[in-house]
Design an enzyme around this catalytic site. Structure first.
Site, short mmCIF file in Angstrom:
data_model
loop_
_atom_site.label_atom_id
_atom_site.label_comp_id
_atom_site.label_asym_id
_atom_site.label_seq_id
_atom_site.Cartn_x
_atom_site.Cartn_y
_atom_site.Cartn_z
N GLY A 137 -1.78 -10.72 -5.37
CA GLY A 137 -1.28 -8.85 -6.06
C GLY A 137 -0.72 -8.89 -7.44
O GLY A 137 0.09 -9.66 -7.19
N TYR A 138 -0.39 -7.00 -7.11
CA TYR A 138 0.71 -7.00 -8.79
C TYR A 138 2.08 -7.53 -7.71
O TYR A 138 3.28 -8.22 -8.53
CB TYR A 138 1.03 -5.44 -8.11
CG TYR A 138 2.15 -4.93 -8.97
CD1 TYR A 138 2.17 -5.24 -10.25
CD2 TYR A 138 2.85 -3.69 -8.41
CE1 TYR A 138 3.29 -4.92 -11.45
CE2 TYR A 138 3.38 -3.31 -9.62
CZ TYR A 138 4.30 -3.87 -10.33
OH TYR A 138 5.27 -2.86 -11.60
N ASP A 143 -4.74 -15.05 0.46
CA ASP A 143 -5.30 -13.15 -0.39
C ASP A 143 -7.12 -13.78 -0.19
O ASP A 143 -7.62 -14.63 -0.53
CB ASP A 143 -4.50 -14.01 -1.41
CG ASP A 143 -4.86 -12.47 -2.47
OD1 ASP A 143 -6.04 -11.22 -2.08
OD2 ASP A 143 -3.86 -11.29 -2.88
N LEU A 165 -8.60 -11.72 -2.13
CA LEU A 165 -8.97 -11.55 -3.75
C LEU A 165 -10.10 -10.01 -4.18
O LEU A 165 -9.96 -9.94 -5.12
CB LEU A 165 -9.98 -12.15 -4.42
CG LEU A 165 -9.09 -13.70 -4.41
CD1 LEU A 165 -10.17 -15.08 -4.98
CD2 LEU A 165 -7.76 -13.95 -5.42
N SER A 224 7.20 1.02 2.62
CA SER A 224 7.69 1.36 1.14
C SER A 224 8.22 2.94 1.65
O SER A 224 8.90 3.33 2.40
CB SER A 224 6.13 2.03 1.05
OG SER A 224 6.18 3.49 0.33
N ALA A 225 9.37 3.89 0.36
CA ALA A 225 9.50 4.94 0.37
C ALA A 225 9.04 5.93 1.43
O ALA A 225 9.51 6.65 2.02
CB ALA A 225 10.28 5.27 -0.75
N TYR A 242 -2.84 5.95 4.95
CA TYR A 242 -2.33 4.45 3.55
C TYR A 242 -0.35 4.57 3.99
O TYR A 242 0.25 3.60 4.59
CB TYR A 242 -1.55 4.49 2.23
CG TYR A 242 -0.38 3.38 2.18
CD1 TYR A 242 -0.64 3.19 1.50
CD2 TYR A 242 0.31 4.21 1.30
CE1 TYR A 242 0.28 1.83 1.34
CE2 TYR A 242 1.46 4.05 0.40
CZ TYR A 242 1.27 2.50 0.64
OH TYR A 242 2.31 1.32 0.39
N LYS A 255 2.26 1.76 6.92
CA LYS A 255 3.60 1.20 6.21
C LYS A 255 4.54 1.92 7.76
O LYS A 255 5.13 0.89 8.56
CB LYS A 255 3.91 1.36 5.61
CG LYS A 255 3.16 1.76 4.03
CD LYS A 255 2.85 -0.17 4.18
CE LYS A 255 2.81 -0.50 3.17
NZ LYS A 255 1.86 -2.29 2.48
N TYR A 285 10.12 -0.05 -0.21
CA TYR A 285 10.42 0.12 -1.80
C TYR A 285 10.13 2.09 -2.37
O TYR A 285 9.10 2.56 -1.56
CB TYR A 285 8.77 -0.63 -2.75
CG TYR A 285 8.82 -2.31 -2.00
CD1 TYR A 285 9.40 -2.73 -1.66
CD2 TYR A 285 6.88 -2.43 -1.69
CE1 TYR A 285 8.73 -3.58 -1.12
CE2 TYR A 285 6.19 -3.47 -2.05
CZ TYR A 285 7.82 -4.55 -1.22
OH TYR A 285 7.35 -5.27 -0.68
N VAL A 315 0.47 15.84 -16.51
CA VAL A 315 1.41 15.82 -15.89
C VAL A 315 1.61 16.69 -14.65
O VAL A 315 0.90 18.06 -14.64
CB VAL A 315 2.60 16.16 -16.86
CG1 VAL A 315 3.61 16.37 -16.12
CG2 VAL A 315 2.93 15.31 -17.99
N ASP A 357 3.18 15.45 -3.59
CA ASP A 357 3.69 15.22 -3.97
C ASP A 357 5.20 15.86 -3.59
O ASP A 357 4.88 17.35 -3.57
CB ASP A 357 3.71 15.37 -5.46
CG ASP A 357 2.86 14.83 -6.53
OD1 ASP A 357 2.55 12.98 -5.10
OD2 ASP A 357 2.38 14.21 -7.50
C1 WQD Z 1 5.06 9.50 -9.67
C2 WQD Z 1 5.16 10.98 -10.27
C3 WQD Z 1 3.12 12.28 -10.02
C4 WQD Z 1 0.40 10.57 -12.46
C5 WQD Z 1 2.98 6.84 -4.87
C6 WQD Z 1 2.90 6.17 -3.69
C7 WQD Z 1 4.54 5.77 -2.49
C8 WQD Z 1 4.20 4.08 -3.59
C9 WQD Z 1 4.03 4.31 -5.00
C10 WQD Z 1 2.88 2.08 -3.13
C11 WQD Z 1 4.47 12.03 -9.49
C12 WQD Z 1 3.66 12.35 -11.30
C13 WQD Z 1 1.43 10.52 -11.92
C14 WQD Z 1 -0.03 11.39 -13.06
C15 WQD Z 1 1.56 12.82 -13.12
N1 WQD Z 1 3.04 3.41 -3.56
N2 WQD Z 1 1.83 11.58 -12.45
N3 WQD Z 1 0.63 11.95 -13.77
O1 WQD Z 1 3.56 8.98 -6.09
O2 WQD Z 1 6.35 8.48 -6.17
O3 WQD Z 1 4.64 7.68 -4.82
O4 WQD Z 1 3.39 5.58 -5.45
O5 WQD Z 1 2.01 1.63 -2.98
O6 WQD Z 1 3.58 5.58 -1.40
O7 WQD Z 1 2.81 7.68 -3.19
O8 WQD Z 1 3.86 7.70 -7.24
O9 WQD Z 1 3.28 6.76 -9.89
O10 WQD Z 1 1.72 8.04 -8.62
O11 WQD Z 1 3.84 9.71 -9.09
O12 WQD Z 1 2.20 13.51 -13.24
O13 WQD Z 1 -1.57 10.84 -14.05
O14 WQD Z 1 4.45 10.86 -11.51
O15 WQD Z 1 2.98 14.12 -9.92
O16 WQD Z 1 6.04 13.00 -9.87
P1 WQD Z 1 4.80 8.24 -6.28
P2 WQD Z 1 2.83 7.50 -8.69
#
Ligand code: WQD
Length: 345
Positions: free
Chosen positions: A12-13, A33, A35, A127-128, A152, A156, A180, A220, A301
């Site tokens: 994975g990533y 994995d 896959l 994860s945070a 999800y 964690k 993370y 956004v 969010d």
């Molecule tokens: C970042 C910002 C969106 C898409 C998530 C998971 C977290 C971790 C990381 C791991 C936010 C904005 C996004 C779009 C936008 N997961 N956005 N338009 O939500 O902080 O964290 O990923 O596996 O557990 O919750 O990350 O990249 O989705 O969003 O405006 O099309 O970008 O609203 O402010 P997030 P994100």
């Protein structure tokens, strides 16, 4: 060889970048994995980067008998890094049982594999999200953990609690949980990176796919948050920095440098960027104008999240090396290389 490490979810990533860093640090790596959200081809890419193709076991760790067999076969392992999990936040809200079954069963089967084979060390990919909506910023490891917004996220949080319980009763076992913030970017070679299935949920893959013409327009989600430009702030962290932190965590456990059996560390840069900062940086780094518009807030969010990085710096001696421009330019290189190779197939 420094030791043998099993990396679950190693195709994975974040897993694949960590496999590269482990091999470069001298470890023997075995990848487990199924896959389900990755490709075996990644192992060839890892060989292109490192000269070594890790041993691969295609197994579903949520299946008890497959997991038992695989851990028995690789009982002479020094540590496990557990990435194998589903990770799409929105999907987990719609399919909670699928998420709990996959993420929890594979963790429990892995822990049973440790117990059965006396594999003493595990690094867990957290994860945070376990902080929920934080009461104070920057977020330190002492911040209270809260019920995350999604199943999800809850997998964690519960996983960390299981690790804490296990290491309490079984003093021979040690776990480090790495929380993370927002991982983005790709390996500098352009050979491995994030390959989301379907339409991406996360910001950076959405941005790069828009720029590549795969998607039409970026929305956004909300510009009325209490931030400098109204868009949410996140702590974006380069996946190569993350990968290196895993190697440091493995070294810490194998050299008995951990201060308790269960440790947690934030992995972020400590710097917050808004969504518009990310868009502006992407445009200036690539010279491409993104087609984007403002839209409603996305459910779940929060306005501002960024890490306190002191503990990881002081205890692990780890700090992020890469800034936002590097993260974005590597993600863009990966996206372009990916489109070229997909067109060739
Ligand atoms: C970042 C910002 C969106 C898409 C998530 C998971 C977290 C971790 C990381 C791991 C936010 C904005 C996004 C779009 C936008 N997961 N956005 N338009 O939500 O902080 O964290 O990923 O596996 O557990 O919750 O990350 O990249 O989705 O969003 O405006 O099309 O970008 O609203 O402010 P997030 P994100």
């Amino acid at each position: 060889m420094k030791g043998k490490i099993i990396v679950t979810g190693g195709c994975g990533y974040i897993g694949s970048h960590t496999v590269v860093s482990l091999i470069e640090d001298g470890y023997e790596v075995v990848v487990f994995d199924n896959l389900s959200n990755s490709k075996e081809l990644i192992l060839d890419r890892i060989r292109e980067i490192t000269g070594i193709r890790p041993t691969f076991e295609k197994i579903d760790l949520a299946d008890e008998s497959q997991a038992k067999e695989a851990y028995r076969k690789h009982s002479n392992t020094d540590a496990i890094i557990n990435f194998a999990a589903y990770k799409a936040v929105g999907e987990s809200v719609k399919e909670p049982i699928m998420y709990y079954r996959n993420n929890m069963f594979s963790l429990l089967n892995t822990l049973q594999g440790q117990i059965d084979n006396n594999i003493k060390n595990i690094i867990f990919s957290s994860s945070a999200t376990v902080y929920g909506e934080p009461d104070s910023l920057p977020i330190t490891e002492k911040n209270e953990t809260k019920r995350p917004f999604s199943p999800y996220g809850n997998t964690k949080k519960v996983a960390e609690e299981i690790l804490e319980d296990l290491t309490k009763v079984n003093s021979g076992f040690s776990a480090i949980s790495l929380r993370y913030f927002n991982p983005i970017g790709a390996h500098g070679s352009g050979l491995i990176g994030e390959f989301p299935s379907g339409v991406p949920n996360n910001l950076l893959p959405y941005v790069t796919q828009c720029a590549a013409g795969v998607l039409d327009e970026l929305k956004v989600f909300g510009n009325d948050y209490p931030t400098k430009d109204g868009t949410p702030i996140r702590d974006y962290i380069h996946v190569v920095d993350l990968a290196e932190a895993h190697v440091i965590a493995v070294n810490r456990l194998l050299n008995d440098k951990n201060k308790s059996n269960f440790e947690v560390f934030n992995l972020g840069t400590g710097i917050g960027y808004t969504v518009l900062d990310v868009i502006d940086t992407f445009e200036s780094v690539t010279g491409i104008n993104l087609n984007y518009s403002m839209a409603e807030r996305r459910d779940g969010d929060v306005a501002v999240l960024y890490a306190a990085t002191d503990l990881a710096r002081d205890e692990l001696g780890w700090e992020a090396r890469y800034g936002l421009k590097d993260m974005i330019s590597s993600a863009w290189k990966w996206e372009q290389d990916l489109r070229t190779s997909l067109n060739r197939l």
